[in-house]
Scaffold this motif. Structure first.
Motif, mmCIF file in Angstrom:
data_model
loop_
_atom_site.group_PDB
_atom_site.id
_atom_site.type_symbol
_atom_site.label_atom_id
_atom_site.label_comp_id
_atom_site.label_asym_id
_atom_site.label_seq_id
_atom_site.Cartn_x
_atom_site.Cartn_y
_atom_site.Cartn_z
ATOM 1 N N SER A 269 0.827 -1.270 -0.107
ATOM 2 C CA SER A 269 0.115 0.055 0.001
ATOM 3 C C SER A 269 0.936 1.334 -0.008
ATOM 4 O O SER A 269 0.597 2.352 -0.339
ATOM 5 C CB SER A 269 -0.926 0.002 1.243
ATOM 6 O OG SER A 269 -0.238 0.276 2.447
ATOM 7 N N ARG A 270 2.222 0.996 0.431
ATOM 8 C CA ARG A 270 3.119 2.395 0.408
ATOM 9 C C ARG A 270 3.763 2.384 -0.824
ATOM 10 O O ARG A 270 4.139 3.406 -1.034
ATOM 11 C CB ARG A 270 3.935 2.368 1.396
ATOM 12 C CG ARG A 270 3.614 2.272 2.980
ATOM 13 C CD ARG A 270 4.846 2.456 3.885
ATOM 14 N NE ARG A 270 4.558 1.405 4.790
ATOM 15 C CZ ARG A 270 5.393 1.173 5.917
ATOM 16 N NH1 ARG A 270 6.728 1.965 5.919
ATOM 17 N NH2 ARG A 270 5.729 -0.036 6.317
ATOM 18 N N THR A 271 3.833 1.437 -1.668
ATOM 19 C CA THR A 271 4.610 1.431 -2.831
ATOM 20 C C THR A 271 3.719 1.643 -4.046
ATOM 21 O O THR A 271 4.325 1.968 -5.264
ATOM 22 C CB THR A 271 5.609 0.198 -2.913
ATOM 23 O OG1 THR A 271 4.786 -0.986 -2.566
ATOM 24 C CG2 THR A 271 6.689 0.415 -1.913
ATOM 25 N N ILE A 272 2.780 1.010 -4.045
ATOM 26 C CA ILE A 272 1.659 0.880 -5.149
ATOM 27 C C ILE A 272 1.559 2.068 -6.142
ATOM 28 O O ILE A 272 1.595 2.127 -7.231
ATOM 29 C CB ILE A 272 0.593 0.005 -4.842
ATOM 30 C CG1 ILE A 272 0.387 -0.594 -6.146
ATOM 31 C CG2 ILE A 272 -0.561 0.809 -4.467
ATOM 32 C CD1 ILE A 272 -1.132 -1.820 -5.988
ATOM 33 N N ARG A 273 1.213 3.127 -5.329
ATOM 34 C CA ARG A 273 1.019 4.540 -5.671
ATOM 35 C C ARG A 273 2.091 5.598 -5.468
ATOM 36 O O ARG A 273 1.743 6.602 -5.127
ATOM 37 C CB ARG A 273 -0.110 5.013 -5.473
ATOM 38 C CG ARG A 273 -1.401 4.300 -6.353
ATOM 39 C CD ARG A 273 -2.804 5.004 -5.911
ATOM 40 N NE ARG A 273 -2.801 6.429 -6.221
ATOM 41 C CZ ARG A 273 -3.517 7.414 -5.532
ATOM 42 N NH1 ARG A 273 -4.073 6.972 -4.553
ATOM 43 N NH2 ARG A 273 -3.423 8.447 -6.058
ATOM 44 N N TYR A 274 3.199 5.140 -5.115
ATOM 45 C CA TYR A 274 4.203 6.029 -4.473
ATOM 46 C C TYR A 274 4.334 7.387 -5.155
ATOM 47 O O TYR A 274 4.367 7.378 -6.499
ATOM 48 C CB TYR A 274 5.817 5.043 -4.391
ATOM 49 C CG TYR A 274 6.860 5.925 -3.844
ATOM 50 C CD1 TYR A 274 6.832 5.662 -2.558
ATOM 51 C CD2 TYR A 274 7.492 6.774 -4.318
ATOM 52 C CE1 TYR A 274 7.763 6.276 -1.864
ATOM 53 C CE2 TYR A 274 8.640 7.553 -3.655
ATOM 54 C CZ TYR A 274 8.471 7.131 -2.411
ATOM 55 O OH TYR A 274 9.621 7.821 -1.455
ATOM 56 N N TYR B 164 2.283 8.340 -3.000
ATOM 57 C CA TYR B 164 0.850 8.434 -2.288
ATOM 58 C C TYR B 164 0.671 6.967 -1.556
ATOM 59 O O TYR B 164 1.484 5.810 -1.973
ATOM 60 C CB TYR B 164 -0.264 8.576 -3.123
ATOM 61 C CG TYR B 164 -0.193 9.832 -3.886
ATOM 62 C CD1 TYR B 164 -0.232 11.064 -3.085
ATOM 63 C CD2 TYR B 164 0.316 9.736 -5.298
ATOM 64 C CE1 TYR B 164 -0.041 12.277 -3.962
ATOM 65 C CE2 TYR B 164 0.628 11.153 -5.982
ATOM 66 C CZ TYR B 164 0.412 12.140 -5.294
ATOM 67 O OH TYR B 164 0.356 13.488 -5.897
ATOM 68 N N GLU B 165 -0.381 7.032 -0.834
ATOM 69 C CA GLU B 165 -0.385 5.583 0.061
ATOM 70 C C GLU B 165 -2.087 5.267 -0.346
ATOM 71 O O GLU B 165 -3.056 6.190 -0.206
ATOM 72 C CB GLU B 165 -0.442 5.909 1.589
ATOM 73 C CG GLU B 165 1.228 5.488 2.012
ATOM 74 C CD GLU B 165 1.101 5.314 3.336
ATOM 75 O OE1 GLU B 165 -0.068 4.520 4.183
ATOM 76 O OE2 GLU B 165 2.100 5.482 4.276
ATOM 77 N N VAL B 166 -2.180 4.122 -0.445
ATOM 78 C CA VAL B 166 -3.535 3.447 -0.581
ATOM 79 C C VAL B 166 -3.749 2.910 0.834
ATOM 80 O O VAL B 166 -2.916 2.165 1.508
ATOM 81 C CB VAL B 166 -3.450 2.276 -1.672
ATOM 82 C CG1 VAL B 166 -5.015 1.607 -1.688
ATOM 83 C CG2 VAL B 166 -3.021 2.823 -2.859
ATOM 84 N N THR C 271 -7.689 -1.475 1.972
ATOM 85 C CA THR C 271 -8.108 -1.575 0.769
ATOM 86 C C THR C 271 -7.344 -2.668 -0.078
ATOM 87 O O THR C 271 -8.035 -3.720 -0.611
ATOM 88 C CB THR C 271 -8.035 -0.337 -0.031
ATOM 89 O OG1 THR C 271 -8.552 0.602 0.521
ATOM 90 C CG2 THR C 271 -8.502 -0.568 -1.668
#
Lengths: 337, 255
Positions: free
Chosen positions: A302-307, A309-311, A315
């Protein structure tokens, strides 16, 4: 309760039991992932920076990264252990805090506590959330005992419907009191706000897990049925209600501190017991480590998938967990026929 | 000694046990027989403190089962009910080990391990001691549960219809085992049986129940007579006298 698919046990005749190997392997992966997680995030923290004594990096490390890791490990393991205890006591593999109305009841309690006490008193919120979680779980239990469902999948289904009703009421009140945003934070587990001074309550669930371990044999025996347990001197009702209260309390504390983490109490115990059997004292450590690892990996994702940003971790857990849950249901249905 | 005095049990309006008194001395095999609904299983469950009666008391070696701590009772008396469907995934060894729970609370001592090994050998479970119990046949599973009770090492062993769902061979083997527990190990067994002939050939004493009362109580040759069976089961039968004991030919055709 179905026994899932026929499971070949890997316990060998001699040497270490299977669960010991599982625990060691999972622990090794957990240590590596935990170490890596300390250096993942928007604010650059590196082992090198820490060695060189960079003040800012050390502050982020102590104030945010370590608390976050501790919260993840505690919440992930405790929710899994709560699920393990519940599925054993209710004798249904699909019963967990998130399928028995426990999580939703805790959220409702949290909302009411916030309205009454404001957002300052964490202890007050915890006490009321625990009380609601206990009531919700007790209601679910009496529902299950009264209705005696023919199909075991109906039991968690009833729990989900019951939880849905509570959740609808919670949403209604949250809307009335203009607290929808707070509610959203409680129902979507999230570790991004975990800082020193704001997660320490979670050590309570660490202690509760130890209590669960001490009573693990009694939980296993209660899971074998009332008469079986009583023959061996177990005080059936006391252990049944006490164990469910333990699971509900763990759930409520986790909801108060980090928010609900869906599916975790359902999937991890199922995967672990499928591989290692239902002897709770033997599988509880593996379940705790497995739960911590699962949430930690989801959180890193969740920390890296939209780095950068955090999901919300909830989720990620939901997406992965949902898929695993469907596979589990299908497997058990095939195995039961 | 087990002493049942004035026990009454009701379910709603139905009186299942009506002021039952019974004394069972140490040693030997006692068979509880009677028609369905006669109250045999209920009586056994009350002796084993699984059910609470409306009136009367039961004591085991002078200890009132209603007030004695359950763990203490579990070291003196064990009770195995009829439906032992196992939905929990435990291995044979894990289940047998739980028999030591009343003694050691789950942390097995060397003495506990001795009991476990002996029970596994005694019941010949060694070849599948690491198999999950839910994958065994009915006969094997019955042996596992008896091994667990053996591990529990109680003076009194109560078995509720242990022959249910067993084929001829396994039923006979189970009764041989029951006999050996009494003869070799000096335990006191109380067994609910449906087949009067098993009772006649394996029990020392037969207690016959009807409509919640004890109708007859005596040795097999006293109880297994055409007149008594007529009274107990409302069934006309011929009784043949074999060398091994009386034999009720209840399944014979009567044209």
């Amino acid at each position: 309760m179905t026994s899932g698919a026929t499971t070949p046990r890997t316990t060998s005749g001699s040497g270490l039991p299977a669960e010991a190997g599982f625990v060691v392997a999972a622990l090794a992966v957990l240590v590596v992932a935990a170490a890596a997680s300390l250096f993942v995030g928007v604010s650059a923290v590196s082992p090198r920076g820490l060695i060189e004594g960079d003040d800012h990096q050390w502050r982020v490390f102590w104030e945010s990264r370590i608390p976050r890791l501790a919260a993840i490990l505690l919440a992930g393991s405790a929710m899994s252990v709560a699920g393990l205890i519940m599925q054993s006591l209710v004798r249904n593999r699909f019963v967990a805090p998130s399928t028995a109305g426990t999580v939703e009841a805790a959220s409702l309690g949290l909302l009411i506590a916030t309205v009454w006490f404001g957002s300052t008193s964490v202890i007050g919120k915890m006490v009321i959330a625990v009380a609601f979680a206990l009531l919700g779980t007790a209601f679910f239990l009496s529902l299950v005992q009264r209705l005696r469902f023919a199909d075991i999948v109906l039991v968690p289904l009833a729990g989900i419907v019951f939880g849905g009703v509570i959740q609808a009421a919670t949403t209604f009140f949250a809307f009335q009191w203009d607290l929808l945003q707070s509610l959203n934070a409680w129902t979507q587990g999230d570790f991004s706000g975990t800082l020193r001074g704001r997660y320490e309550l979670l050590y309570v669930v660490g202690a509760l897990m130890l209590v669960g371990y001490l009573y693990a044999d009694r939980f296993t025996l209660v899971g074998m049925g009332r008469e079986f347990a009583m023959n061996l001197g177990v005080r059936y009702e006391r252990v049944l209600y006490g164990g469910l209260a333990l699971a509900a309390t763990i759930t409520a504390v986790v909801v108060v501190v980090v928010g609900a983490i869906p599916f975790i109490g359902l999937i991890v115990p199922n995967l672990v017991t499928m591989a290692l059997g239902d002897h709770l004292r033997r599988v509880l450590p593996a379940t705790a480590i497995g739960g911590a690892l699962f949430v930690l990996l989801c959180d890193i994702l969740s920390r890296t998938i939209r780095y950068p940003y955090e999901v919300p971790v909830g989720t990620v857990v939901s997406v992965l967990g949902g898929v695993i849950f469907v596979v589990l249901i299908l497997r058990s249905r095939v195995g039961a026929r | 000694m087990i002493e049942v005095s004035g026990v009454t049990k009701r379910y709603g309006d139905a009186t299942v046990l009506d002021n039952v008194s019974l004394t069972l001395h140490r040693g030997g095999v006692t068979a509880l027989v009677g028609a369905n609904g006669a109250g045999k299983s209920t009586l056994l469950s009350i002796i084993g403190r699984l059910l609470t009666p409306e009136a009367g008391r039961v004591s085991v070696d002078g200890l009132d089962v209603a007030t004695t701590p359950s763990t203490e009772l579990a070291r003196r008396l064990s009770i195995l009910r009829q439906e032992n469907t196992v939905a929990v995934r435990l291995t044979v060894r894990e289940l047998v080990e739980f028999g030591r729970f009343p003694h050691s609370g789950g942390r097995l001592t060397a003495n506990d391990r001795d009991h476990v090994e002996r029970a596994i050998d005694y019941l010949q479970l060694r070849p599948f001691e690491h198999r999950p119990v839910d994958q065994l046949s009915g006969g094997q599973r019955q042996r596992v549960f008896i091994a667990m009770v053996l591990c529990q090492d109680t003076d009194y062993v109560l078995l509720d219809e242990p022959l249910n769902n067993l084929d001829m061979r396994h039923a006979v083997q189970t009764m041989h085992l029951v006999r050996r527990l009494a003869t070799d190990l000096g335990k006191t067994l109380v067994v609910v049986l449906h087949d009067i002939n098993f009772a006649a050939h394996h029990a020392d004493r037969i207690v016959a129940m009807k409509d919640g009362r004890i109708l007859a109580d005596g040795t097999p040759s006293e109880i297994v007579t055409p007149a008594q069976i007529q009274a107990i089961f409302d069934l006309e039968v011929d009784v043949h006298h074999l060398d091994a004991g009386p034999f009720a030919a209840y399944f014979a055709r009567r044209d």
